[in-house]
Design an enzyme around this catalytic site. Sequence first.
Site, PDB file in Angstrom:
ATOM      1  N   CYS A   1       1.028  -1.271  -0.121  1.00  0.00           N
ATOM      2  CA  CYS A   1       0.026  -0.005  -0.092  1.00  0.00           C
ATOM      3  C   CYS A   1       1.149   1.139   0.027  1.00  0.00           C
ATOM      4  O   CYS A   1       1.469   1.535   0.952  1.00  0.00           O
ATOM      5  CB  CYS A   1      -0.909  -0.085   1.378  1.00  0.00           C
ATOM      6  SG  CYS A   1      -1.623   1.413   1.532  1.00  0.00           S
TER       7      CYS A   1
ATOM      8  N   CYS B   1       0.070   3.700   2.615  1.00  0.00           N
ATOM      9  CA  CYS B   1       0.341   3.466   3.892  1.00  0.00           C
ATOM     10  C   CYS B   1       1.993   3.739   4.444  1.00  0.00           C
ATOM     11  O   CYS B   1       2.606   4.055   5.295  1.00  0.00           O
ATOM     12  CB  CYS B   1       0.333   1.868   3.977  1.00  0.00           C
ATOM     13  SG  CYS B   1      -1.348   1.103   3.881  1.00  0.00           S
TER      14      CYS B   1
END
Length: 107
Positions: A32, A35
């Site tokens: 991600c 993230c």
Amino acid sequence: MSVAAAVTDATFKQEVLESSIPVLVDFWAPWCGPCRMVAPVVDEIAQQYSDQVKVVKVNTDENPSVASQYGIRSIPTLMIFKDGQRVDTVVGAVPKTTLANTLDKHL
């Protein structure tokens, strides 16, 4: 290396729900991009609030039970738990000020 401790499905209850201080949980995954962008912010928060808040990370790929239990649909999702209850949620990569302001409401 992250300042925030890794928490698993097996340790979530003890580390988060049974914590005597508020806990910021970062639900993330290695693939991600956002993230990875928010990770340094989470680490800064962990250092800044080290005496007031426990900061942990949950890899949603490796720990699907906790992610499913809390209805994690998109990551990063940051949740604040206090006295075993979820008290706030921030979804997405947010600036440090946003995260700090959200945390401050629960301290």
